[in-house]
Design a protein around this motif. Sequence first.
Motif, PDB file in Angstrom:
ATOM      1  N   SER A   1      44.632  25.853  29.262  1.00  0.00           N
ATOM      2  CA  SER A   1      44.768  24.695  28.369  1.00  0.00           C
ATOM      3  C   SER A   1      44.302  23.418  29.052  1.00  0.00           C
ATOM      4  N   SER A   2      44.430  23.347  30.379  1.00  0.00           N
ATOM      5  CA  SER A   2      43.949  22.158  31.085  1.00  0.00           C
ATOM      6  C   SER A   2      42.517  22.320  31.582  1.00  0.00           C
ATOM      7  N   ASP A   3      42.080  23.561  31.800  1.00  0.00           N
ATOM      8  CA  ASP A   3      40.697  23.816  32.218  1.00  0.00           C
ATOM      9  C   ASP A   3      40.242  25.154  31.641  1.00  0.00           C
ATOM     10  N   PRO A   4      39.642  25.138  30.454  1.00  0.00           N
ATOM     11  CA  PRO A   4      39.242  26.381  29.805  1.00  0.00           C
ATOM     12  C   PRO A   4      38.137  27.149  30.528  1.00  0.00           C
ATOM     13  N   THR A   5      37.563  26.565  31.583  1.00  0.00           N
ATOM     14  CA  THR A   5      36.493  27.235  32.311  1.00  0.00           C
ATOM     15  C   THR A   5      36.947  27.783  33.669  1.00  0.00           C
ATOM     16  N   ASP A   6      38.225  27.719  33.989  1.00  0.00           N
ATOM     17  CA  ASP A   6      38.713  28.186  35.291  1.00  0.00           C
ATOM     18  C   ASP A   6      38.438  29.692  35.416  1.00  0.00           C
ATOM     19  N   PRO A   7      37.537  30.096  36.325  1.00  0.00           N
ATOM     20  CA  PRO A   7      37.151  31.510  36.398  1.00  0.00           C
ATOM     21  C   PRO A   7      38.288  32.421  36.839  1.00  0.00           C
ATOM     22  N   ARG A   8      39.178  31.915  37.696  1.00  0.00           N
ATOM     23  CA  ARG A   8      40.307  32.737  38.141  1.00  0.00           C
ATOM     24  C   ARG A   8      41.198  33.089  36.957  1.00  0.00           C
ATOM     25  N   ALA A   9      41.499  32.082  36.141  1.00  0.00           N
ATOM     26  CA  ALA A   9      42.364  32.298  34.980  1.00  0.00           C
ATOM     27  C   ALA A   9      41.682  33.188  33.942  1.00  0.00           C
ATOM     28  N   ILE A  10      40.396  32.970  33.724  1.00  0.00           N
ATOM     29  CA  ILE A  10      39.651  33.769  32.749  1.00  0.00           C
ATOM     30  C   ILE A  10      39.669  35.241  33.147  1.00  0.00           C
ATOM     31  N   LEU A  11      39.365  35.528  34.413  1.00  0.00           N
ATOM     32  CA  LEU A  11      39.314  36.909  34.871  1.00  0.00           C
ATOM     33  C   LEU A  11      40.700  37.556  34.875  1.00  0.00           C
ATOM     34  N   PHE A  12      41.693  36.825  35.336  1.00  0.00           N
ATOM     35  CA  PHE A  12      43.053  37.372  35.405  1.00  0.00           C
ATOM     36  C   PHE A  12      43.585  37.660  33.998  1.00  0.00           C
ATOM     37  N   LEU A  13      43.382  36.726  33.064  1.00  0.00           N
ATOM     38  CA  LEU A  13      43.851  36.937  31.691  1.00  0.00           C
ATOM     39  C   LEU A  13      43.125  38.109  31.044  1.00  0.00           C
ATOM     40  N   SER A  14      41.835  38.197  31.262  1.00  0.00           N
ATOM     41  CA  SER A  14      41.061  39.299  30.708  1.00  0.00           C
ATOM     42  C   SER A  14      41.578  40.636  31.235  1.00  0.00           C
ATOM     43  N   TYR A  15      41.917  40.677  32.502  1.00  0.00           N
ATOM     44  CA  TYR A  15      42.446  41.901  33.094  1.00  0.00           C
ATOM     45  C   TYR A  15      43.802  42.271  32.487  1.00  0.00           C
ATOM     46  N   ILE A  16      44.688  41.296  32.387  1.00  0.00           N
ATOM     47  CA  ILE A  16      46.033  41.570  31.878  1.00  0.00           C
ATOM     48  C   ILE A  16      46.001  42.005  30.415  1.00  0.00           C
ATOM     49  N   THR A  17      45.228  41.309  29.601  1.00  0.00           N
ATOM     50  CA  THR A  17      45.230  41.587  28.163  1.00  0.00           C
ATOM     51  C   THR A  17      44.248  42.683  27.767  1.00  0.00           C
ATOM     52  N   ARG A  18      43.324  43.007  28.684  1.00  0.00           N
ATOM     53  CA  ARG A  18      42.295  44.017  28.415  1.00  0.00           C
ATOM     54  C   ARG A  18      41.410  43.641  27.221  1.00  0.00           C
ATOM     55  N   LYS A  19      41.236  42.334  27.022  1.00  0.00           N
ATOM     56  CA  LYS A  19      40.400  41.843  25.928  1.00  0.00           C
ATOM     57  C   LYS A  19      39.272  40.980  26.482  1.00  0.00           C
ATOM     58  N   ASP A  20      38.201  40.876  25.737  1.00  0.00           N
ATOM     59  CA  ASP A  20      37.125  39.920  26.014  1.00  0.00           C
ATOM     60  C   ASP A  20      36.725  39.874  27.485  1.00  0.00           C
ATOM     61  N   LYS A  21      36.136  40.943  27.966  1.00  0.00           N
ATOM     62  CA  LYS A  21      35.675  40.959  29.352  1.00  0.00           C
ATOM     63  C   LYS A  21      34.625  39.867  29.542  1.00  0.00           C
ATOM     64  N   PRO A  22      34.833  38.981  30.512  1.00  0.00           N
ATOM     65  CA  PRO A  22      33.887  37.867  30.724  1.00  0.00           C
ATOM     66  C   PRO A  22      32.506  38.363  31.150  1.00  0.00           C
ATOM     67  N   PRO A  23      31.489  37.547  30.913  1.00  0.00           N
ATOM     68  CA  PRO A  23      30.139  37.928  31.350  1.00  0.00           C
ATOM     69  C   PRO A  23      30.078  38.001  32.874  1.00  0.00           C
ATOM     70  N   LEU A  24      29.186  38.827  33.384  1.00  0.00           N
ATOM     71  CA  LEU A  24      29.082  39.013  34.832  1.00  0.00           C
ATOM     72  C   LEU A  24      28.532  37.796  35.565  1.00  0.00           C
ATOM     73  N   ASP A  25      27.947  36.855  34.849  1.00  0.00           N
ATOM     74  CA  ASP A  25      27.363  35.688  35.518  1.00  0.00           C
ATOM     75  C   ASP A  25      28.372  34.551  35.716  1.00  0.00           C
ATOM     76  N   ILE A  26      29.660  34.836  35.616  1.00  0.00           N
ATOM     77  CA  ILE A  26      30.676  33.812  35.829  1.00  0.00           C
ATOM     78  C   ILE A  26      30.576  33.320  37.276  1.00  0.00           C
ATOM     79  N   GLU A  27      30.615  32.001  37.456  1.00  0.00           N
ATOM     80  CA  GLU A  27      30.408  31.428  38.781  1.00  0.00           C
ATOM     81  C   GLU A  27      31.725  31.284  39.525  1.00  0.00           C
ATOM     82  N   LEU A  28      31.726  31.772  40.773  1.00  0.00           N
ATOM     83  CA  LEU A  28      32.908  31.709  41.620  1.00  0.00           C
ATOM     84  C   LEU A  28      32.578  30.941  42.885  1.00  0.00           C
ATOM     85  N   ASP A  29      33.432  29.975  43.236  1.00  0.00           N
ATOM     86  CA  ASP A  29      33.262  29.333  44.533  1.00  0.00           C
ATOM     87  C   ASP A  29      34.083  30.114  45.560  1.00  0.00           C
TER      88      ASP A  29
END
Length: 130
Positions: free
Chosen positions: A75-103
């Motif tokens: 809700s504060s950063d909709p582009t946070d890759p850690r949150a996107i990947l973790f949520l996708s894993y937990i919910t098993r929905k909407d697997k993010p694209p492989l080109d997600i950028e990680l620092d």
Amino acid sequence: MPGCTKDLCCAYCGGIVDWDEEHRYGVCKYCGHTSINIPANDSALERDRELDEAVKAWSQGNPLSAVKNIKNVLSSDPTDPRAILFLSYITRKDKPPLDIELDSADRRFLENLASVDRRFGVFITPYLKS
């Protein structure tokens, strides 16, 4: 835990974090959890705290709390890759694209989470290869 101050307590076990000021990371002397780069602004610090709480909830078998914390981050950063990947894993929905950028901080967080949950390690392997 004796000798532990608020800033140097492990988010996972409450143990004392041995902090390396030059490289801006610390390792818990008890459980080995790595704390990374304290952010300069409060919103980034709050997102990191929420993600730490999500990992803690997940490792304690409470996926609903983990999802709540992750959604707070998004809700504060909709582009946070850690949150996107973790949520996708937990919910098993909407697997993010492989080109997600990680620092490097994102990678360390995800690798630490993978050490807690081996199945998550398998899930993020394609994202860590890029």
